[in-house]
Design an enzyme around this catalytic site. Structure first.
Site, PDB file in Angstrom:
ATOM      1  N   LYS A 129      34.080  21.553  76.541  1.00 55.71           N
ATOM      2  CA  LYS A 129      36.087  20.789  76.436  1.00 55.71           C
ATOM      3  C   LYS A 129      36.519  20.325  77.562  1.00 55.71           C
ATOM      4  CE  LYS A 129      37.410  21.026  72.146  1.00 55.71           C
ATOM      5  NZ  LYS A 129      36.776  21.580  70.380  1.00 55.71           N
ATOM      6  N   ASP A 169      37.906  15.576  69.384  1.00 55.45           N
ATOM      7  CA  ASP A 169      38.597  16.436  69.067  1.00 55.45           C
ATOM      8  C   ASP A 169      40.199  16.261  68.334  1.00 55.45           C
ATOM      9  OD1 ASP A 169      39.067  20.177  68.891  1.00 55.45           O
ATOM     10  OD2 ASP A 169      40.205  19.736  69.318  1.00 55.45           O
TER      11      ASP A 169
END
Ligand code: NDP
Length: 448
Positions: A129, A169
């Site tokens: 991430k 995201d």
């Protein structure tokens, strides 16, 4: 306390000590490892080889400076992150978040969750991430472009089709992915479609990727309801957020006969008892990039609430699709008292641990994010497949694959929970099923 439980307590103490000031990361770790004692008892080699200890330590963490200039020539400095958490099952894979609240601990919590989510898809992807504390809100297109170019000027050396494949995201959608890919292509002199997912279908992206997380969370909810002998027809739904996940969750809910009556953004929520008009939401949020309250300009009978709680509205189904810890214990109690049948987490860790506990102790079917929102990353993996084979699939074919994957994830969680004596507890099922998959690969590779 059993030996396995004592071991888990000791691991958790170490995690807190080694990662100070990162409460969201602690929360994500706690939620997973608290459910793993039965697995350690069944597989002693996991304890001997310190698999949990290793799984809680990111493989690599990169932090970098991102300087950029606004439209007035003023210089700004943001911080960029990329955490490669676990590559036992494939290259690091997970999105980039641009939001002012982003810190290393936020990225670690998301990357840790991603380890289990990606394993649940059954596809060959590890976990990662990244992101930045850059706030895209109120920035011009050229400012966002200059920021993305500066961000990629450092990130490019750390990513690759076989190494690490970022996606979007919060705050990172098709526009940002386009600017990021453009800069990567320019710097490297290579058209490597497989280095990012979430691309526009006109230049290497997969159809359904944009819709996948929201659609997937609805497919997961549908499966949970099936177990209860219920369906979505006429179900009254609340969806928090009005970004990528929320919009496409609402779209699928409506197409399956449910009625969505409320959605939100970080300033407030709208309540439209006649059913949300999704075209207006898309126009306000996707096209104009404005506040959700503008919805009532088009629909004067709808209500806008700034200081109230969306979860107070009686509903049959709740889909938190905004951000972490947005649904607390009181909200959970209200949902239960109002007869809500199921909660499917479109966002990552949107329910606080106290809220989750209440759901698990009630009749509400609770679908944890790592299972319920895995459709996004699963479709990213399908995008990688298409890029590798220089192919592009139809919308119908890709959506069918997504639905199959979500049904498999649901069944995997349900059956694993039952195997370990926790029938109906999707959280335990998701944690154990995914942990076992990663642990087996880690064991095979030796101590690395
Ligand atoms: P977006 O940036 O597209 O949308 C986020 C939405 O949530 C916006 O409407 C935002 O409002 C709203 N929001 C943010 N904070 C709050 C808050 N405190 N209360 C109410 N609303 C809030 O992000 P995504 O839709 O992509 O992501 C949403 C969640 O889903 C995140 O948890 C993300 O990690 C998760 N997720 C996303 C995936 C994806 O494919 N995109 C995949 C899997 C999980 P505002 O407009 O005011 O900022």
């Amino acid at each position: 306390m059993t030996n396995a439980q004592q071991r888990i307590e000791a691991i958790f103490e170490q995690v807190i000590k080694r990662n100070p000031g990162e409460p969201e990361f602690h929360q994500a770790v706690r939620e997973v490892i608290d459910t793993l004692a039965p697995v350690l008892e069944k597989h002693p080699s996991y304890a001997e080889q310190k698999i949990i200890e290793r799984i809680c330590e990111p493989e690599r963490q990169i932090i970098f400076r991102v300087p950029w200039q606004d439209d007035n020539g003023e210089v700004h400095i943001n911080r960029g992150f990329r955490v490669g958490f676990n590559s036992a099952l494939g290259p690091y894979k997970g999105g980039l978040r641009f939001h002012p609240s982003v810190m290393l601990g936020t990225i670690k919590f998301l990357a840790f969750e991603q380890t289990f989510k990606n394993a649940l898809t059954g596809l060959p992807i590890g976990s990662g991430k990244g992101g930045s504390d850059f706030d895209p809100k109120g920035k011009s297109d050229s400012e966002v472009m200059r920021f993305c170019q500066s961000f990629m000027t450092e990130l490019y050396r750390h990513i690759g089709e076989l190494t690490d494949v970022p996606a979007g995201d919060m705050g990172v959608g098709a526009r940002e992915i386009g600017y990021l890919f453009g800069q990567y292509k320019r710097i490297t002199n290579r058209y490597e479609s497989g280095i990012l997912t979430g691309k526009s279908p006109s230049w290497g992206g997969a159809l359904v990727r944009k819709e996948a997380t929201g659609y997937g969370a609805v497919f997961f909810a549908e499966e949970m309801l099936k177990i209860k002998g219920r369906d979505l027809e006429g179900a009254k739904c609340l969806v928090s957020g009005s970004g990528n996940v929320a919009i496409y969750a609402m779209e699928k809910l409506q197409s399956l006969g449910a009625k969505v009556v409320a959605c939100s953004d970080s300033a407030g929520f709208i309540y439209d008892k006649t059913g949300i008009d999704l075209n207006t939401v898309k126009q306000v949020k996707e096209v104009e990039r404005q506040r959700i309250k503008n919805y009532v300009n088009e629909h004067p009978d709808a209500e806008y609430h700034e200081n109230d709680n969306i979860w107070d509205i009686p509903c049959d189904l709740a889909l938190p699709c905004a951000t972490q810890n947005e649904l607390d214990e009181n909200s959970a109690r209200t949902l239960i008292n109002n007869g809500c049948m199921a909660v499917s987490e479109g966002a990552n860790m949107p329910c606080t641990p106290e809220a989750v506990r209440l759901f698990l102790d009630s009749d509400v079917a609770y679908g944890p994010g790592k299972a319920a929102n895995a459709g996004g990353v699963a479709t990213s993996a399908l995008e990688m497949q298409q890029n590798a084979s220089r192919d592009s699939w139809s919308f119908e074919h890709t959506e069918k694959r997504l639905k199959e994957i979500m049904t498999n994830i649901h069944n995997d969680c349900y059956n694993t929970a039952e195997e370990f004596g926790y029938k109906g507890n999707y959280m335990v099922g998701a944690n154990i099923a995914s942990f076992r998959r990663v642990a087996e690969a880690m064991l095979a590779f030796g101590v690395i």
